[in-house]
Scaffold this motif. Structure first.
Motif, mmCIF file in Angstrom:
data_model
loop_
_atom_site.group_PDB
_atom_site.id
_atom_site.type_symbol
_atom_site.label_atom_id
_atom_site.label_comp_id
_atom_site.label_asym_id
_atom_site.label_seq_id
_atom_site.Cartn_x
_atom_site.Cartn_y
_atom_site.Cartn_z
ATOM 1 N N LEU A 1 -4.029 -9.072 8.469
ATOM 2 C CA LEU A 1 -4.573 -8.293 7.545
ATOM 3 C C LEU A 1 -3.265 -7.697 6.635
ATOM 4 O O LEU A 1 -3.505 -7.708 5.430
ATOM 5 N N GLU A 2 -2.429 -7.340 7.410
ATOM 6 C CA GLU A 2 -1.265 -6.428 6.690
ATOM 7 C C GLU A 2 -0.476 -7.423 5.809
ATOM 8 O O GLU A 2 -0.005 -7.196 4.996
ATOM 9 N N LYS A 3 -0.647 -8.731 6.372
ATOM 10 C CA LYS A 3 0.250 -9.650 5.495
ATOM 11 C C LYS A 3 -0.604 -10.079 4.188
ATOM 12 O O LYS A 3 0.363 -10.310 3.152
ATOM 13 N N LEU A 4 -1.586 -9.707 4.129
ATOM 14 C CA LEU A 4 -2.312 -9.872 2.872
ATOM 15 C C LEU A 4 -1.924 -8.957 1.762
ATOM 16 O O LEU A 4 -2.275 -9.205 0.165
ATOM 17 N N ILE A 5 -1.736 -7.834 2.258
ATOM 18 C CA ILE A 5 -1.602 -6.752 1.098
ATOM 19 C C ILE A 5 -0.733 -6.964 0.120
ATOM 20 O O ILE A 5 -1.126 -6.795 -1.179
ATOM 21 N N PRO A 6 0.734 -7.006 0.229
ATOM 22 C CA PRO A 6 1.467 -7.276 -1.083
ATOM 23 C C PRO A 6 1.250 -8.493 -1.751
ATOM 24 O O PRO A 6 1.484 -8.266 -3.112
ATOM 25 N N ILE A 7 0.660 -9.239 -1.144
ATOM 26 C CA ILE A 7 0.320 -10.647 -1.949
ATOM 27 C C ILE A 7 -0.682 -10.565 -2.924
ATOM 28 O O ILE A 7 -0.590 -10.466 -4.172
ATOM 29 N N THR A 8 -1.754 -9.748 -2.172
ATOM 30 C CA THR A 8 -2.851 -9.393 -2.914
ATOM 31 C C THR A 8 -2.906 -8.536 -4.187
ATOM 32 O O THR A 8 -3.315 -8.514 -5.107
ATOM 33 N N CYS A 9 -1.810 -7.522 -3.822
ATOM 34 C CA CYS A 9 -1.706 -6.192 -4.921
ATOM 35 C C CYS A 9 -0.835 -6.827 -6.014
ATOM 36 O O CYS A 9 -1.189 -6.495 -7.053
ATOM 37 N N ALA A 10 -0.358 -8.099 -5.880
ATOM 38 C CA ALA A 10 0.337 -8.616 -7.109
ATOM 39 C C ALA A 10 -0.635 -9.712 -7.803
ATOM 40 O O ALA A 10 -0.106 -10.071 -8.992
ATOM 41 N N GLU A 11 -1.692 -9.844 -7.329
ATOM 42 C CA GLU A 11 -2.600 -10.993 -8.097
ATOM 43 C C GLU A 11 -3.214 -10.271 -9.349
ATOM 44 O O GLU A 11 -3.405 -9.044 -9.411
ATOM 45 N N ALA A 12 -3.497 -11.009 -10.283
ATOM 46 C CA ALA A 12 -4.001 -10.578 -11.609
ATOM 47 C C ALA A 12 -5.399 -9.971 -11.364
ATOM 48 O O ALA A 12 -6.289 -10.552 -10.455
ATOM 49 N N GLY A 13 -5.793 -8.671 -11.915
ATOM 50 C CA GLY A 13 -7.017 -8.253 -11.655
ATOM 51 C C GLY A 13 -7.271 -7.311 -10.754
ATOM 52 O O GLY A 13 -8.109 -6.640 -10.587
ATOM 53 N N CYS A 14 -6.261 -7.234 -9.735
ATOM 54 C CA CYS A 14 -6.180 -6.457 -8.626
ATOM 55 C C CYS A 14 -5.861 -5.009 -9.044
ATOM 56 O O CYS A 14 -4.823 -4.655 -9.300
ATOM 57 N N ILE A 15 -6.821 -4.029 -8.703
ATOM 58 C CA ILE A 15 -6.383 -2.416 -8.933
ATOM 59 C C ILE A 15 -5.917 -1.889 -7.967
ATOM 60 O O ILE A 15 -5.117 -0.988 -7.708
ATOM 61 N N GLN A 16 -6.595 -2.135 -6.793
ATOM 62 C CA GLN A 16 -6.591 -1.232 -5.484
ATOM 63 C C GLN A 16 -7.059 -2.338 -4.250
ATOM 64 O O GLN A 16 -8.114 -2.992 -4.507
ATOM 65 N N TYR A 17 -6.166 -2.191 -3.283
ATOM 66 C CA TYR A 17 -6.490 -3.244 -2.017
ATOM 67 C C TYR A 17 -6.012 -2.315 -0.647
ATOM 68 O O TYR A 17 -4.753 -2.451 -0.458
ATOM 69 N N ASP A 18 -6.792 -1.444 -0.358
ATOM 70 C CA ASP A 18 -6.525 -0.831 0.792
ATOM 71 C C ASP A 18 -7.070 -1.030 2.222
ATOM 72 O O ASP A 18 -8.357 -1.091 2.137
ATOM 73 N N LEU A 19 -6.112 -1.056 3.146
ATOM 74 C CA LEU A 19 -6.933 -1.433 4.364
ATOM 75 C C LEU A 19 -7.106 -0.109 5.451
ATOM 76 O O LEU A 19 -5.967 0.903 5.343
ATOM 77 N N HIS A 20 -8.055 -0.095 6.044
ATOM 78 C CA HIS A 20 -8.259 1.036 6.804
ATOM 79 C C HIS A 20 -8.584 0.748 8.230
ATOM 80 O O HIS A 20 -9.274 -0.503 8.460
ATOM 81 N N GLN A 21 -8.341 1.428 9.174
ATOM 82 C CA GLN A 21 -8.860 1.108 10.675
ATOM 83 C C GLN A 21 -9.543 2.420 11.219
ATOM 84 O O GLN A 21 -9.061 3.388 10.869
ATOM 85 N N ASP A 22 -10.629 2.062 11.829
ATOM 86 C CA ASP A 22 -11.553 3.034 12.324
ATOM 87 C C ASP A 22 -10.838 3.889 13.373
ATOM 88 O O ASP A 22 -10.105 3.296 14.264
ATOM 89 N N ASN A 23 -10.767 5.101 13.417
ATOM 90 C CA ASN A 23 -10.412 6.032 14.427
ATOM 91 C C ASN A 23 -10.962 5.897 15.825
ATOM 92 O O ASN A 23 -10.370 6.369 16.755
ATOM 93 N N GLU A 24 -12.301 5.484 15.911
ATOM 94 C CA GLU A 24 -12.923 5.596 16.991
ATOM 95 C C GLU A 24 -13.181 4.238 17.627
ATOM 96 O O GLU A 24 -13.210 4.233 18.872
ATOM 97 N N ASN A 25 -12.961 3.183 16.692
ATOM 98 C CA ASN A 25 -13.148 1.666 17.216
ATOM 99 C C ASN A 25 -12.100 1.008 16.508
ATOM 100 O O ASN A 25 -12.081 0.569 15.424
ATOM 101 N N PRO A 26 -11.006 0.949 17.189
ATOM 102 C CA PRO A 26 -9.659 0.228 16.418
ATOM 103 C C PRO A 26 -9.942 -1.132 16.092
ATOM 104 O O PRO A 26 -9.251 -1.695 15.384
#
Length: 96
Positions: A24-49
């Motif tokens: 999933l982390e690999k997707l972040i820089p590539i996707t953020c550079a795509e046309a139309g992408c305003i925000q692309y934030d990854l989160h992981q649950d604190n209780e269920n990793p």
């Protein structure tokens, strides 16, 4: 036209959490550079990793659809086949 918000939910298999997270982390820089992408934030649950969530904002549904058909997203899907227990998403319209 209002922006499109995507909530993408990924539940990794318990023994594949670190692997799925890395993919999933690999997707972040590539996707953020795509046309139309305003925000692309990854989160992981604190209780269920094993639970990950992308909070995404796109200029339009069309540009998000283009993202959904990119080679890097196809590569992620192929790499994580069998490692993800469940995937679901919500397409939402930004109101305020």
């Amino acid at each position: 036209m209002p922006k499109l918000t995507i909530i993408a939910n990924i539940l990794a298999k318990p023994d594949k959490i670190d692997f799925v997270k890395a993919e999933l982390e690999k997707l972040i820089p590539i996707t953020c550079a795509e046309a139309g992408c305003i925000q692309y934030d990854l989160h992981q649950d604190n209780e269920n990793p094993a639970y990950f969530m992308f909070y995404e904002n796109w200029e339009s549904r069309e540009l998000w659809q283009t993202h959904m058909n990119t080679p890097h997203l196809a590569a992620y899907m192929e790499a994580t086949e069998g490692a993800v227990e469940k995937f679901w998403l919500h397409e939402m319209t930004h109101i305020a």
